[in-house]
Design an enzyme around this catalytic site. Structure first.
Site, PDB file in Angstrom:
ATOM      1  N   ASP A 292       2.702   1.814  16.686  1.00  0.00           N
ATOM      2  CA  ASP A 292       1.489   1.442  16.492  1.00  0.00           C
ATOM      3  C   ASP A 292       1.360  -0.022  16.809  1.00  0.00           C
ATOM      4  O   ASP A 292       2.246  -0.974  16.753  1.00  0.00           O
ATOM      5  CB  ASP A 292       1.482   1.365  14.842  1.00  0.00           C
ATOM      6  CG  ASP A 292       0.025   1.238  14.326  1.00  0.00           C
ATOM      7  OD1 ASP A 292      -0.947   1.461  14.858  1.00  0.00           O
ATOM      8  OD2 ASP A 292       0.046   1.216  12.924  1.00  0.00           O
ATOM      9  N   HIS A 293       0.146  -0.621  17.134  1.00  0.00           N
ATOM     10  CA  HIS A 293      -0.162  -1.903  17.236  1.00  0.00           C
ATOM     11  C   HIS A 293       0.821  -2.703  18.070  1.00  0.00           C
ATOM     12  O   HIS A 293       1.483  -3.639  17.317  1.00  0.00           O
ATOM     13  CB  HIS A 293      -0.747  -2.873  16.052  1.00  0.00           C
ATOM     14  CG  HIS A 293      -2.095  -2.125  15.636  1.00  0.00           C
ATOM     15  ND1 HIS A 293      -2.906  -2.958  16.100  1.00  0.00           N
ATOM     16  CD2 HIS A 293      -2.433  -1.525  14.540  1.00  0.00           C
ATOM     17  CE1 HIS A 293      -4.238  -2.212  15.509  1.00  0.00           C
ATOM     18  NE2 HIS A 293      -3.659  -1.432  14.540  1.00  0.00           N
TER      19      HIS A 293
ATOM     20  N   HIS B 206      -7.855  -2.691   8.218  1.00  0.00           N
ATOM     21  CA  HIS B 206      -6.379  -2.328   7.755  1.00  0.00           C
ATOM     22  C   HIS B 206      -6.439  -2.863   6.235  1.00  0.00           C
ATOM     23  O   HIS B 206      -6.753  -4.082   5.954  1.00  0.00           O
ATOM     24  CB  HIS B 206      -5.316  -3.143   8.572  1.00  0.00           C
ATOM     25  CG  HIS B 206      -5.396  -2.434  10.115  1.00  0.00           C
ATOM     26  ND1 HIS B 206      -5.775  -3.342  11.034  1.00  0.00           N
ATOM     27  CD2 HIS B 206      -5.318  -1.348  10.392  1.00  0.00           C
ATOM     28  CE1 HIS B 206      -5.377  -2.465  12.347  1.00  0.00           C
ATOM     29  NE2 HIS B 206      -5.393  -1.396  11.849  1.00  0.00           N
TER      30      HIS B 206
ATOM     31  N   GLY C  81      -7.413   1.855   9.788  1.00  0.00           N
ATOM     32  CA  GLY C  81      -7.580   1.537   8.569  1.00  0.00           C
ATOM     33  C   GLY C  81      -8.099   2.505   7.835  1.00  0.00           C
ATOM     34  O   GLY C  81      -9.121   2.886   6.923  1.00  0.00           O
TER      35      GLY C  81
ATOM     36  N   SER D  80      -6.673   3.685   4.929  1.00  0.00           N
ATOM     37  CA  SER D  80      -6.619   3.705   3.411  1.00  0.00           C
ATOM     38  C   SER D  80      -7.741   3.508   2.849  1.00  0.00           C
ATOM     39  O   SER D  80      -8.379   2.397   3.176  1.00  0.00           O
ATOM     40  CB  SER D  80      -5.416   2.856   3.165  1.00  0.00           C
ATOM     41  OG  SER D  80      -4.211   3.246   3.726  1.00  0.00           O
TER      42      SER D  80
ATOM     43  N   ASN E 139      -5.341   6.963  11.273  1.00  0.00           N
ATOM     44  CA  ASN E 139      -4.226   6.124  10.891  1.00  0.00           C
ATOM     45  C   ASN E 139      -4.139   5.807   9.327  1.00  0.00           C
ATOM     46  O   ASN E 139      -5.056   5.204   8.719  1.00  0.00           O
ATOM     47  CB  ASN E 139      -4.009   4.678  11.564  1.00  0.00           C
ATOM     48  CG  ASN E 139      -3.817   5.127  13.085  1.00  0.00           C
ATOM     49  OD1 ASN E 139      -3.540   5.997  13.590  1.00  0.00           O
ATOM     50  ND2 ASN E 139      -3.732   3.651  13.683  1.00  0.00           N
TER      51      ASN E 139
ATOM     52  N   ALA F  52      -1.633   3.819   6.522  1.00  0.00           N
ATOM     53  CA  ALA F  52      -0.509   3.047   6.570  1.00  0.00           C
ATOM     54  C   ALA F  52      -0.231   2.724   4.737  1.00  0.00           C
ATOM     55  O   ALA F  52       0.517   2.965   4.113  1.00  0.00           O
ATOM     56  CB  ALA F  52      -0.279   1.880   7.287  1.00  0.00           C
TER      57      ALA F  52
END
Ligand code: 13P
Length: 290
Positions: free
Chosen positions: A82-83, A180, A209, A211, A230, A232
Site C-alpha cells: 500500500d502507498h 484515510h 479511506g 473506514s 481499502n 485499515a
C-alpha cells in the site's frame, strides 16, 4: 493456491459491479482473521501492508505468512504493498513475492506522477504483478503520509483518462472525497466525480479511506466502478480495542494465546461485514486460476 495477482480479480469485480476488500494487516493474527473471513464468505481477498508494516515485520516474514495463507485457502488471495513512494522498496517487494504494488507519486506534478508510475508498470508487467497509482490527493493520515484536509484534491476525470493511457497502469485510485482514518463527520464523497471517472477509464478503480464510510455510500461507490476498497483504521481499531478490553476485564491475563482470540474474532467479524457490503460474497471462484 499460490498468491495471485490482483489484476484479474479486480477486472472481474469491475466488470460485474462488485468490490474486493483490501485489508491492511499488521500482525499474523490480523492476517489469519481476514483470511478466515474471506474463506467464510467464499470471497477473493487482497491482503495489504503499508511501508511502515513492511519495515516493522520484514517483507520476507509477510510474504511467507501470506503465501502460507494462500496455499491453505480455497479463495484467491493477492498480497499488495500500500502507498509506497520508494522505487527501490517497490522492486524489493515484487522480488520478495508481493503480487500487487502501489506507487504513490500523487504528491508530484502530473508529468512526474506519469513518469514514476510508468517505470513501475513496465517492471511489474514483466513480473505479472498488479500496479495501483493515485491521482488527486486523498486526505488524512496513512502511516507517515499526512495530507491535510485543505490539501486534499479530487482527481480530474480527463487527467485520469490521460494518466491511464500514458502509464498503462492496470488499477487507478482517484481521490473522490474519502480520507484515510476515521471521519469527523460524514464523508463528503463526490459520487458524480466517480461516475465521470468511470466513464472515462475502464480499468478497475480503487476506493481509499474505506473506514467509517456509511454502508449505503460504500454500496453506491462500488456500483459506480470502485472495484477495490481499502480498509485499515477500522480493522486496527477492532483488533487493538479488543485487546484493550481484555486487559480491562482481566488484567492478570498475560497469555497472548488467550487475549488474541477475541481480538481475531473482532477483526474477522468486521472483515465479513465489509466483504458483504462490497458484494463479493460467493465470488471466489469467478475466475479459474488453473
Ligand atoms: P482507512 O484507514 O480509512 O481505512 O484507509 C485505508 C486506506 O485507504 C489504505 O490505503
Amino acid at each position: 493456491m499460490a498468491l495471485v495477482s490482483s489484476t484479474p480479480l479486480l477486472i472481474e469485480a469491475r466488470k460485474n459491479g462488485y468490490g474486493i476488500v483490501a485489508c491492511n494487516v499488521h500482525t499474523l493474527e490480523m492476517l489469519q482473521a481476514v483470511v478466515e473471513a474471506a474463506e467464510e464468505c467464499s470471497a477473493p481477498l487482497i491482503l495489504q501492508t503499508t511501508v511502515g508494516t513492511v519495515k516493522h515485520l520484514g517483507m520476507d516474514y509477510i510474504v511467507a505468512a501470506a503465501q502460507t495463507a494462500a496455499q491453505k485457502a480455497s479463495v484467491p488471495i493477492a498480497l499488495h504493498l500500500d502507498h509506497c513512494q520508494e522505487f527501490e522498496l517497490i522492486v524489493q517487494c515484487m522480488r520478495a513475492g508481493y503480487t500487487s504494488v502501489m506507487i504513490d507519486a500523487s504528491m508530484h506534478p502530473f508529468e512526474e506522477n506519469v513518469k514514476r508510475t510508468k517505470h513501475v508498470v513496465k517492471i511489474a508487467k514483466a513480473l505479472g504483478v498488479n500496479v495501483e497509482a493515485e491521482l488527486g490527493k486523498v486526505g488524512g493520515v496513512e502511516d507517515d503520509i499526512v495530507v491535510d484536509e485543505k490539501d486534499a484534491m479530487l482527481a480530474d476525470p480527463a487527467e485520469c483518462a490521460e494518466f491511464v493511457e500514458l502509464t498503462g497502469v492496470p488499477t487507478l485510485a482517484p481521490a473522490i472525497g474519502t480520507a484515510h482514518g476515521i471521519y469527523k463527520g460524514e464523508p463528503n464523497i463526490a459520487f458524480d466525480r466517480i461516475s465521470e471517472i468511470a466513464r472515462n477509464v475502464s480499468v478497475p478503480l480503487v476506493l481509499h479511506g474505506g473506514s467509517g464510510i456509511p454502508a449505503e455510500q460504500v454500496k453506491r461507490c462500488v456500483s459506480l466502478g470502485m472495484a477495490k476498497m481499502n480498509v485499515a483504521t477500522e480493522l486496527r481499531n477492532a483488533f487493538s480495542g479488543s485487546i484493550k478490553q481484555s486487559f480491562i476485564d482481566n488484567p492478570t491475563e498475560l497469555d497472548p494465546r488467550k487475549y488474541m482470540v477475541p481480538a481475531k474474532e473482532a477483526v474477522k467479524r468486521l472483515a465479513i461485514e465489509k466483504i458483504s457490503l462490497c458484494g463479493s460474497v460467493g465470488k471466489a471462484h469467478a475466475i479459474s486460476f488453473k
